[in-house]
Structure formats: structure tokens, C-alpha cells
Design a protein around this motif. Sequence first.
Motif, mmCIF file in Angstrom:
data_model
loop_
_atom_site.group_PDB
_atom_site.id
_atom_site.type_symbol
_atom_site.label_atom_id
_atom_site.label_comp_id
_atom_site.label_asym_id
_atom_site.label_seq_id
_atom_site.Cartn_x
_atom_site.Cartn_y
_atom_site.Cartn_z
ATOM 1 N N HIS A 133 -49.531 24.490 16.339
ATOM 2 C CA HIS A 133 -50.368 24.760 15.166
ATOM 3 C C HIS A 133 -49.553 24.988 13.897
ATOM 4 N N GLY A 134 -48.356 25.477 14.026
ATOM 5 C CA GLY A 134 -47.540 25.732 12.843
ATOM 6 C C GLY A 134 -46.296 26.527 13.200
ATOM 7 N N LYS A 135 -45.545 26.878 12.162
ATOM 8 C CA LYS A 135 -44.323 27.679 12.307
ATOM 9 C C LYS A 135 -44.367 28.826 11.319
ATOM 10 N N ILE A 136 -43.723 29.906 11.698
ATOM 11 C CA ILE A 136 -43.590 31.064 10.813
ATOM 12 C C ILE A 136 -42.143 31.117 10.338
ATOM 13 N N VAL A 137 -41.965 30.985 9.032
ATOM 14 C CA VAL A 137 -40.625 31.017 8.434
ATOM 15 C C VAL A 137 -40.424 32.393 7.818
ATOM 16 N N PRO A 138 -39.506 33.202 8.317
ATOM 17 C CA PRO A 138 -39.310 34.545 7.750
ATOM 18 C C PRO A 138 -38.716 34.475 6.352
ATOM 19 N N SER A 139 -38.920 35.528 5.598
ATOM 20 C CA SER A 139 -38.422 35.568 4.217
ATOM 21 C C SER A 139 -36.901 35.635 4.154
ATOM 22 N N TRP A 140 -36.273 36.165 5.203
ATOM 23 C CA TRP A 140 -34.814 36.304 5.199
ATOM 24 C C TRP A 140 -34.117 35.077 5.781
ATOM 25 N N ALA A 141 -34.858 34.022 6.087
ATOM 26 C CA ALA A 141 -34.253 32.818 6.662
ATOM 27 C C ALA A 141 -33.361 32.143 5.637
ATOM 28 N N PRO A 142 -32.230 31.552 6.057
ATOM 29 C CA PRO A 142 -31.347 30.862 5.105
ATOM 30 C C PRO A 142 -32.036 29.642 4.507
ATOM 31 N N PRO A 143 -31.678 29.258 3.291
ATOM 32 C CA PRO A 143 -32.321 28.084 2.669
ATOM 33 C C PRO A 143 -31.954 26.791 3.394
ATOM 34 N N LYS A 144 -32.809 25.787 3.231
ATOM 35 C CA LYS A 144 -32.562 24.496 3.869
ATOM 36 C C LYS A 144 -31.421 23.759 3.183
ATOM 37 N N ASP A 145 -30.796 22.860 3.915
ATOM 38 C CA ASP A 145 -29.719 22.063 3.351
ATOM 39 C C ASP A 145 -30.268 21.097 2.299
ATOM 40 N N PRO A 146 -29.525 20.892 1.216
ATOM 41 C CA PRO A 146 -30.017 19.960 0.186
ATOM 42 C C PRO A 146 -29.952 18.519 0.672
ATOM 43 N N VAL A 147 -30.771 17.674 0.061
ATOM 44 C CA VAL A 147 -30.800 16.257 0.395
ATOM 45 C C VAL A 147 -29.575 15.568 -0.202
ATOM 46 N N ILE A 148 -28.932 14.744 0.597
ATOM 47 C CA ILE A 148 -27.762 13.999 0.128
ATOM 48 C C ILE A 148 -28.251 12.849 -0.748
ATOM 49 N N LYS A 149 -27.871 12.865 -2.008
ATOM 50 C CA LYS A 149 -28.307 11.833 -2.940
ATOM 51 C C LYS A 149 -27.253 10.724 -3.029
ATOM 52 N N THR A 150 -27.706 9.497 -3.074
ATOM 53 C CA THR A 150 -26.822 8.342 -3.245
ATOM 54 C C THR A 150 -27.132 7.680 -4.571
ATOM 55 N N VAL A 151 -26.078 7.247 -5.255
ATOM 56 C CA VAL A 151 -26.233 6.603 -6.558
ATOM 57 C C VAL A 151 -25.606 5.222 -6.497
ATOM 58 N N ALA A 152 -26.085 4.314 -7.312
ATOM 59 C CA ALA A 152 -25.554 2.953 -7.389
ATOM 60 C C ALA A 152 -24.443 2.896 -8.423
ATOM 61 N N ILE A 153 -23.283 2.376 -8.032
ATOM 62 C CA ILE A 153 -22.156 2.228 -8.943
ATOM 63 C C ILE A 153 -22.351 0.939 -9.743
ATOM 64 N N PRO A 154 -22.406 1.031 -11.059
ATOM 65 C CA PRO A 154 -22.646 -0.195 -11.844
ATOM 66 C C PRO A 154 -21.471 -1.165 -11.730
ATOM 67 N N GLY A 155 -21.777 -2.420 -11.572
ATOM 68 C CA GLY A 155 -20.757 -3.464 -11.482
ATOM 69 C C GLY A 155 -20.721 -4.318 -12.729
ATOM 70 N N PRO A 156 -19.965 -5.378 -12.713
ATOM 71 C CA PRO A 156 -19.864 -6.247 -13.901
ATOM 72 C C PRO A 156 -21.145 -7.058 -14.091
ATOM 73 N N GLU A 157 -21.394 -7.425 -15.343
ATOM 74 C CA GLU A 157 -22.542 -8.266 -15.647
ATOM 75 C C GLU A 157 -22.189 -9.718 -15.336
ATOM 76 N N LEU A 158 -22.874 -10.282 -14.371
ATOM 77 C CA LEU A 158 -22.586 -11.642 -13.921
ATOM 78 C C LEU A 158 -23.447 -12.644 -14.676
ATOM 79 N N LYS A 159 -22.847 -13.789 -14.942
ATOM 80 C CA LYS A 159 -23.575 -14.893 -15.538
ATOM 81 C C LYS A 159 -24.170 -15.749 -14.425
ATOM 82 N N PRO A 160 -25.129 -16.616 -14.728
ATOM 83 C CA PRO A 160 -25.816 -17.354 -13.655
ATOM 84 C C PRO A 160 -24.896 -18.192 -12.785
#
Length: 315
Positions: free
Chosen positions: A267-294
Motif C-alpha cells: 500500500h505504501g512506505k513510511i519515510v521517517p523525517s530523519w532519513a538521509p536525502p536521496k542521491d541526486p540524478v546524474i545529469k549528462t550534457v552534450a559536448i558541442p562539436g564543429p559545425e559541419l557543412k553538407p
Amino acid sequence: MATSMTRTFGALRSVTCSSLKNAELALDVRHPGPLFLPVRTKKRYFIPPAVGLKGKKEENPEAKAQAAGIVFRQQYFERPINIACSAGVFDPYIPPEGDARLSALSKEGLKQRTEQIRQSATSQLAIRKIKEHDSEFSTKTFAELAQEIFVEAHNTLTHFNREKLHSLVTERCYPEMTRGNRYKTIRWRFVESLEPPRVVHARCPDMVTKGNLYGQVTVRMHSKQTLAIYDRFGRLMLGSEEQPKDVLEYLVIERHLINPYSRWRLHGKIVPSWAPPKDPVIKTVAIPGPELKPWEEYDALNYEVPKPASVQWNK
């Protein structure tokens, strides 16, 4: 006598001929006659708007019907009630601070133990009610059953078997488990149990009407698990498949007691107030490359990713 009968037949023949001529004239295309006459039997107080009219403003049908003396039925926007499960956790269990970290022989551990014994009187009354409707219920074996339900529900979630998941979790818990999982891959594994699960709390409330009982049992489970979540491109967002973590959880298992075909579900879970915070989400970013011609290709350029310049933080 013969003369009178001859006159009568002659009159009938003339009448028949005249009626046939009138019928022929009515059916004649050159002289069409009215086949039916429209008769107004009922006055229309409300005429619906014509279909397909463009460029005209739509009038308010309720105001028009009210002016005509027609009363619209009032619409009620109400939330549906599901009686198969309750809407929340009644009188939730408050986990003692420092649980799974304090020894039962220490001073703080003894205080928590005595407080738990003092609050168990209400749980004993609820367990008696549960046993009246479920004769096979036992606090010794129920904790292991709750752990099996928990493991099977999470294994079903990783494969997302919708029908089986509905039989393991309640209608309240289902959206909480599946919300935000679209286009993601979940890898979860139960490694081992660090402590045997045990029942710490029990309540047996009624809802809507008196006698409509729901049994809610809180089970403490301390185990070792692995969790890894990947996005739709296969990149790791959270957790790790190789590194297990110690997890302390308080599971709420519920059953609709007056229904003989019901079963115990998560039915659910009980999270106590003193529980440690959750791990942050690992964010990925795109590295910009050179502008290619056709007519150019990326591999032919031998492009190297520039490294960030070093910054001296301390002089």
C-alpha cells in the motif's frame, strides 16, 4: 323495377368513373396534387443551432434554454471512490530516530524499546480484529510474506507486467510506483536481508460506513539492494548495478478485510523525517562539436574535444 335497378347501376358507374378520373389526375405528372398535408402537432420551444455555420458566434445554449423555460440538469464533478483500498495510511507508524544504528543494549535503544512496547496496545487490538476476518494471519509469518510481496512487486515493476503488478500493489500505490518511469529502464535486485523483517505496527480502521474494515500492517525491513535507472538513450541516471546499498524501509501492507476474495497488497512506505536525502540524478550534457557543412563528415576532420583551461583557485 328493372328500370329503377338500371338507373341505380348507371349512377354507381358514373360515380366510379369520376373517382377514377380524379385519382388519375392526382397521380398525373403534368398536374401534381398534394399527397400529404403537413400538420403542426407540437410547438418547438428550443431549436438547436444549425450544423456547419461558419463565421457566426455560438450562443450560450444554457441561457437560450433558460429563456425558453427549459431547465438544464446540474452536473456534479465528484471524485470516484475506490472501496478496494483506502486513500492513505491511517495513524502512520513513527519510526524511532536512529533505528538500525543504535544497539538494543544502549541507553537510547532501551528507551526506544520501552516506548514501542507502550504503543503496542493499540496494535494488539487491531491484530485481534484482523484475525477475526483472516484466520491465517500471524505476526511471525506475515513479515516474511510482506517481504516476498515487496520483492515480487519490484521485480514485476522492472519488467512492467501491468496485470501482475495490480495484484501485488493497491490502486493508491500503483501510480506512485509507475509515475515517471516511461522511456526509462530500471534494474533492481534484492541481494540479502540484513535483519529478519518484523511487524512493528497494525491498524484496522473502517471507511465510508461502519464495519467496512481495512487491515493495515507496517513491516520493518532492513536489507541490501541494488538499483540502477537508465534513460531512454541508455545513460545511467541513478544508482549502480554493482554497488549494493543498505536500505531500511517501513512497508505498509493492506487488505480489504470484509471482502473474502481480497489479498494482502503493498500500500505504501513510511519515510521517517530523519532519513538521509536521496542521491541526486546524474545529469549528462552534450559536448558541442564543429559545425559541419553538407559535404563534410565528422570522422574526416579529426576533431579533438577542447579541454577546459586550468584555473588557479588559490594563490
